[in-house]
Design a protein around this motif. Structure first.
Motif, PDB file in Angstrom:
ATOM      1  N   HIS A   1      10.669  11.205 -14.970  1.00 39.42           N
ATOM      2  CA  HIS A   1      10.098  12.051 -13.922  1.00 39.42           C
ATOM      3  C   HIS A   1       8.578  11.848 -13.789  1.00 39.42           C
ATOM      4  O   HIS A   1       7.845  12.739 -13.351  1.00 39.42           O
ATOM      5  CB  HIS A   1      10.405  13.532 -14.218  1.00 39.42           C
ATOM      6  N   GLY A   2       8.108  10.665 -14.211  1.00 35.66           N
ATOM      7  CA  GLY A   2       6.664  10.392 -14.185  1.00 35.66           C
ATOM      8  C   GLY A   2       6.159  10.020 -12.798  1.00 35.66           C
ATOM      9  O   GLY A   2       6.934   9.865 -11.846  1.00 35.66           O
ATOM     10  N   LYS A   3       4.845   9.866 -12.713  1.00 33.91           N
ATOM     11  CA  LYS A   3       4.207   9.522 -11.435  1.00 33.91           C
ATOM     12  C   LYS A   3       3.596   8.126 -11.541  1.00 33.91           C
ATOM     13  O   LYS A   3       2.852   7.850 -12.485  1.00 33.91           O
ATOM     14  CB  LYS A   3       3.127  10.553 -11.096  1.00 33.91           C
ATOM     15  N   VAL A   4       3.928   7.294 -10.552  1.00 33.93           N
ATOM     16  CA  VAL A   4       3.516   5.894 -10.590  1.00 33.93           C
ATOM     17  C   VAL A   4       2.762   5.526  -9.323  1.00 33.93           C
ATOM     18  O   VAL A   4       3.218   5.830  -8.215  1.00 33.93           O
ATOM     19  CB  VAL A   4       4.753   4.951 -10.662  1.00 33.93           C
ATOM     20  N   VAL A   5       1.628   4.862  -9.500  1.00 36.93           N
ATOM     21  CA  VAL A   5       0.922   4.292  -8.354  1.00 36.93           C
ATOM     22  C   VAL A   5       0.937   2.779  -8.515  1.00 36.93           C
ATOM     23  O   VAL A   5       0.680   2.260  -9.609  1.00 36.93           O
ATOM     24  CB  VAL A   5      -0.529   4.819  -8.267  1.00 36.93           C
ATOM     25  N   ILE A   6       1.271   2.088  -7.441  1.00 35.24           N
ATOM     26  CA  ILE A   6       1.327   0.628  -7.473  1.00 35.24           C
ATOM     27  C   ILE A   6       0.259   0.103  -6.523  1.00 35.24           C
ATOM     28  O   ILE A   6       0.305   0.391  -5.317  1.00 35.24           O
ATOM     29  CB  ILE A   6       2.727   0.130  -7.052  1.00 35.24           C
ATOM     30  N   LEU A   7      -0.713  -0.610  -7.057  1.00 30.90           N
ATOM     31  CA  LEU A   7      -1.732  -1.204  -6.194  1.00 30.90           C
ATOM     32  C   LEU A   7      -1.187  -2.530  -5.684  1.00 30.90           C
ATOM     33  O   LEU A   7      -0.787  -3.388  -6.471  1.00 30.90           O
ATOM     34  CB  LEU A   7      -3.048  -1.413  -6.953  1.00 30.90           C
ATOM     35  N   GLY A   8      -1.190  -2.681  -4.373  1.00 34.64           N
ATOM     36  CA  GLY A   8      -0.604  -3.869  -3.759  1.00 34.64           C
ATOM     37  C   GLY A   8       0.584  -3.446  -2.921  1.00 34.64           C
ATOM     38  O   GLY A   8       1.131  -2.342  -3.093  1.00 34.64           O
ATOM     39  N   ILE A   9       0.952  -4.340  -2.026  1.00 33.80           N
ATOM     40  CA  ILE A   9       2.037  -3.997  -1.103  1.00 33.80           C
ATOM     41  C   ILE A   9       2.866  -5.250  -0.807  1.00 33.80           C
ATOM     42  O   ILE A   9       3.606  -5.332   0.154  1.00 33.80           O
ATOM     43  CB  ILE A   9       1.407  -3.335   0.151  1.00 33.80           C
ATOM     44  N   GLY A  10       2.742  -6.233  -1.703  1.00 30.61           N
ATOM     45  CA  GLY A  10       3.506  -7.476  -1.569  1.00 30.61           C
ATOM     46  C   GLY A  10       4.890  -7.335  -2.182  1.00 30.61           C
ATOM     47  O   GLY A  10       5.283  -6.244  -2.618  1.00 30.61           O
ATOM     48  N   PRO A  11       5.642  -8.440  -2.242  1.00 27.72           N
ATOM     49  CA  PRO A  11       7.012  -8.382  -2.767  1.00 27.72           C
ATOM     50  C   PRO A  11       7.104  -7.771  -4.171  1.00 27.72           C
ATOM     51  O   PRO A  11       7.996  -6.960  -4.433  1.00 27.72           O
ATOM     52  CB  PRO A  11       7.445  -9.851  -2.783  1.00 27.72           C
ATOM     53  N   LEU A  12       6.172  -8.118  -5.076  1.00 20.67           N
ATOM     54  CA  LEU A  12       6.247  -7.561  -6.433  1.00 20.67           C
ATOM     55  C   LEU A  12       6.043  -6.050  -6.398  1.00 20.67           C
ATOM     56  O   LEU A  12       6.735  -5.295  -7.083  1.00 20.67           O
ATOM     57  CB  LEU A  12       5.203  -8.201  -7.356  1.00 20.67           C
TER      58      LEU A  12
ATOM     59  N   LEU B   1      12.193  -0.181  -8.414  1.00 21.56           N
ATOM     60  CA  LEU B   1      12.554   0.060  -9.819  1.00 21.56           C
ATOM     61  C   LEU B   1      12.114   1.457 -10.253  1.00 21.56           C
ATOM     62  O   LEU B   1      12.844   2.164 -10.951  1.00 21.56           O
ATOM     63  CB  LEU B   1      11.904  -0.994 -10.730  1.00 21.56           C
ATOM     64  N   ALA B   2      10.906   1.852  -9.824  1.00 20.16           N
ATOM     65  CA  ALA B   2      10.388   3.172 -10.204  1.00 20.16           C
ATOM     66  C   ALA B   2      11.323   4.271  -9.700  1.00 20.16           C
ATOM     67  O   ALA B   2      11.643   5.216 -10.429  1.00 20.16           O
ATOM     68  CB  ALA B   2       8.982   3.360  -9.634  1.00 20.16           C
ATOM     69  N   VAL B   3      11.787   4.114  -8.461  1.00 19.49           N
ATOM     70  CA  VAL B   3      12.709   5.104  -7.889  1.00 19.49           C
ATOM     71  C   VAL B   3      14.005   5.119  -8.704  1.00 19.49           C
ATOM     72  O   VAL B   3      14.498   6.170  -9.117  1.00 19.49           O
ATOM     73  CB  VAL B   3      13.004   4.768  -6.405  1.00 19.49           C
ATOM     74  N   HIS B   4      14.531   3.912  -8.975  1.00 19.89           N
ATOM     75  CA  HIS B   4      15.802   3.804  -9.697  1.00 19.89           C
ATOM     76  C   HIS B   4      15.711   4.403 -11.099  1.00 19.89           C
ATOM     77  O   HIS B   4      16.651   5.029 -11.579  1.00 19.89           O
ATOM     78  CB  HIS B   4      16.203   2.329  -9.785  1.00 19.89           C
ATOM     79  N   TYR B   5      14.564   4.196 -11.749  1.00 14.44           N
ATOM     80  CA  TYR B   5      14.424   4.670 -13.128  1.00 14.44           C
ATOM     81  C   TYR B   5      13.824   6.078 -13.208  1.00 14.44           C
ATOM     82  O   TYR B   5      13.312   6.483 -14.247  1.00 14.44           O
ATOM     83  CB  TYR B   5      13.623   3.664 -13.957  1.00 14.44           C
ATOM     84  N   GLY B   6      13.859   6.808 -12.095  1.00 12.85           N
ATOM     85  CA  GLY B   6      13.619   8.249 -12.160  1.00 12.85           C
ATOM     86  C   GLY B   6      12.188   8.716 -12.044  1.00 12.85           C
ATOM     87  O   GLY B   6      11.874   9.828 -12.488  1.00 12.85           O
ATOM     88  N   ALA B   7      11.307   7.916 -11.442  1.00 12.60           N
ATOM     89  CA  ALA B   7       9.942   8.415 -11.231  1.00 12.60           C
ATOM     90  C   ALA B   7       9.982   9.551 -10.206  1.00 12.60           C
ATOM     91  O   ALA B   7      10.799   9.542  -9.289  1.00 12.60           O
ATOM     92  CB  ALA B   7       9.044   7.286 -10.734  1.00 12.60           C
ATOM     93  N   SER B   8       9.099  10.528 -10.367  1.00 13.66           N
ATOM     94  CA  SER B   8       9.091  11.663  -9.436  1.00 13.66           C
ATOM     95  C   SER B   8       8.132  11.416  -8.278  1.00 13.66           C
ATOM     96  O   SER B   8       8.198  12.090  -7.251  1.00 13.66           O
ATOM     97  CB  SER B   8       8.684  12.943 -10.161  1.00 13.66           C
ATOM     98  N   PHE B   9       7.231  10.463  -8.452  1.00 14.38           N
ATOM     99  CA  PHE B   9       6.284  10.144  -7.374  1.00 14.38           C
ATOM    100  C   PHE B   9       5.964   8.656  -7.434  1.00 14.38           C
ATOM    101  O   PHE B   9       5.596   8.131  -8.493  1.00 14.38           O
ATOM    102  CB  PHE B   9       4.996  10.963  -7.531  1.00 14.38           C
ATOM    103  N   VAL B  10       6.132   7.979  -6.308  1.00 14.21           N
ATOM    104  CA  VAL B  10       5.864   6.535  -6.247  1.00 14.21           C
ATOM    105  C   VAL B  10       5.007   6.251  -5.016  1.00 14.21           C
ATOM    106  O   VAL B  10       5.396   6.574  -3.894  1.00 14.21           O
ATOM    107  CB  VAL B  10       7.183   5.724  -6.132  1.00 14.21           C
ATOM    108  N   ALA B  11       3.837   5.682  -5.247  1.00 13.97           N
ATOM    109  CA  ALA B  11       2.962   5.338  -4.119  1.00 13.97           C
ATOM    110  C   ALA B  11       2.581   3.867  -4.190  1.00 13.97           C
ATOM    111  O   ALA B  11       2.394   3.317  -5.279  1.00 13.97           O
ATOM    112  CB  ALA B  11       1.700   6.192  -4.167  1.00 13.97           C
ATOM    113  N   CYS B  12       2.477   3.232  -3.030  1.00 12.69           N
ATOM    114  CA  CYS B  12       1.944   1.870  -2.957  1.00 12.69           C
ATOM    115  C   CYS B  12       0.615   1.920  -2.207  1.00 12.69           C
ATOM    116  O   CYS B  12       0.463   2.697  -1.262  1.00 12.69           O
ATOM    117  CB  CYS B  12       2.897   0.946  -2.206  1.00 12.69           C
ATOM    118  N   VAL B  13      -0.315   1.094  -2.645  1.00 10.97           N
ATOM    119  CA  VAL B  13      -1.639   1.077  -2.023  1.00 10.97           C
ATOM    120  C   VAL B  13      -1.961  -0.341  -1.557  1.00 10.97           C
ATOM    121  O   VAL B  13      -2.111  -1.253  -2.375  1.00 10.97           O
ATOM    122  CB  VAL B  13      -2.727   1.548  -3.020  1.00 10.97           C
ATOM    123  N   GLY B  14      -2.048  -0.529  -0.249  1.00  8.39           N
ATOM    124  CA  GLY B  14      -2.419  -1.832   0.296  1.00  8.39           C
ATOM    125  C   GLY B  14      -3.926  -1.957   0.417  1.00  8.39           C
ATOM    126  O   GLY B  14      -4.661  -1.001   0.155  1.00  8.39           O
TER     127      GLY B  14
END
Ligand SMILES: [Zn+2]
Ligand SMILES: [Zn+2]
Length: 350
Positions: free
Chosen positions: A156-167, A174-187
């Protein structure tokens, strides 16, 4: 018999070379490559590399010829190829540290963007139930799996991903699948054609929000939206953006950089005092060997990561020169696949 393969250097200089195909040795397998994905690292090589160098390592194909001692695959099997795998015999491997293997098998200077490749049988995984194009995502997805595990996101953790490419998009899935409570991408920049299509893909993959470093007060807005401390920040964007990650980091945030530059811009100044006081941990992920190929194949087959939605362009090997225009200009590109058969099926020149 001869086979063509692609090499490249900075300025997107590309050359299709023809070589005599090797006869596979004892444990070797000659693969007829069907598809090879274009990785960010290929693009970096095409921007920085002085000499012509082999391109492509996201490979799927068919077993064409096998060495006398090969037992893992047979002729005609559909396979994905690990670009580097551990030997399983050296001291490091036996001590459980495959990442430190001292005798890795690799592509041995061969291009994945080519008609054939000759590799050790240990580098192969048979796939079924998915297309060769989907299978070509196994390597980059394995990198994402390793990255996500390195980030040690709590339940139920919170994840920020810098980047918006395929990775970044695959890490979000993966974050959604493994149960993160908040997932953001930053382009990096709002309003480009490329980022718009990637934003849509990140949201479709389950990200709660996508924002941009070019937006005023994006960090404050993102923190408000997260509604609590960020547990992990995955940096798929260039090394310089680690500063953004440190600004976004909360007390105890774990930061995993995976974006490479392969040039001078890999050098970044960071404030060590602040990292110590904030109890942040920066852990680079380990790209090679990616490992986790079987898990990645399962995640693709089960639709956990909908990789086919990321393919925007399929380009015949002979027309690889279009890559320059595709990536130098603002086009709606997410993932480009180089196809060794000649027909263009979707996308193409922009
Ligand atoms: Zn790669
Ligand atoms: Zn080893």
């Amino acid at each position: 018999m001869k086979g063509k393969s692609l090499v490249g250097s900075k300025g997107f200089q590309l050359e299709l070379r023809e070589r005599d195909l090797p006869t596979p040795g004892y444990n070797q397998v000659l693969i007829k490559i069907g598809v090879c994905g274009v990785c960010g690292s290929d693009l970096h090589l095409l921007s920085h590399q002085a000499d012509l160098t082999p391109l492509g390592h996201e490979i799927s194909g068919k077993v064409f010829q096998i060495g006398r001692a090969v037992s893992k695959v047979k002729i005609g099997d559909d396979v994905v190829v690990e670009d580097k795998t551990y030997c399983g015999r050296c001291t490091a491997c036996k001590n459980g540290h495959i990442e430190l293997c001292s005798d890795m098998h690799d592509l041995n200077g061969q291009s994945g963007m080519g008609e054939y490749i000759c590799v050790h049988e240990n580098m192969l995984h048979i796939f079924e139930g998915i297309t060769p194009e989907e299978a070509a995502f196994t390597e980059p997805l394995a990198v994402c799996v390793n990255t996500y595990m390195t980030a040690q996101v709590p339940l139920h953790g919170k994840v920020v991903i810098l980047g918006i490419g395929p990775l970044a998009i695959m890490c979000a899935a993966l974050a959604v699948h493994y149960g993160a409570s908040f997932v953001a991408c930053v382009g990096s920049k709002e309003g480009t054609k490329r980022n718009k299509i990637r934003e849509d893909a990140a949201l479709a993959a389950g990200a709660d929000t996508v924002t941009y470093m070019s937006c005023e007060h994006y960090k404050e807005t993102l923190k408000l939206r997260a509604g609590g401390p960020i547990d992990a920040i995955i940096v798929t964007s260039p090394p310089s953006t680690i500063k953004e990650a440190l600004d976004l980091a909360d007390y105890g945030t774990r930061i995993v950089p995976i974006g490479l530059d392969l040039g001078e811009n890999s050098k970044v100044q960071i404030d060590i005092d602040r990292i110590i006081m904030q109890k942040n941990t920066i852990v680079p992920f380990i790209a090679e060997p990616a490992g986790k190929f079987p898990l990645s194949l399962e995640l693709i087959r089960d639709g956990v990561v909908n990789v086919k939605e990321l393919i925007t362009h399929e380009i015949p090997l002979e027309e690889a020169a279009v890559l320059k225009n595709l990536f130098h200009n603002d086009n709606g590109v997410i993932k480009v696949m180089i196809k060794m058969n000649k027909e263009r099926s979707i996308g193409g020149m922009c």
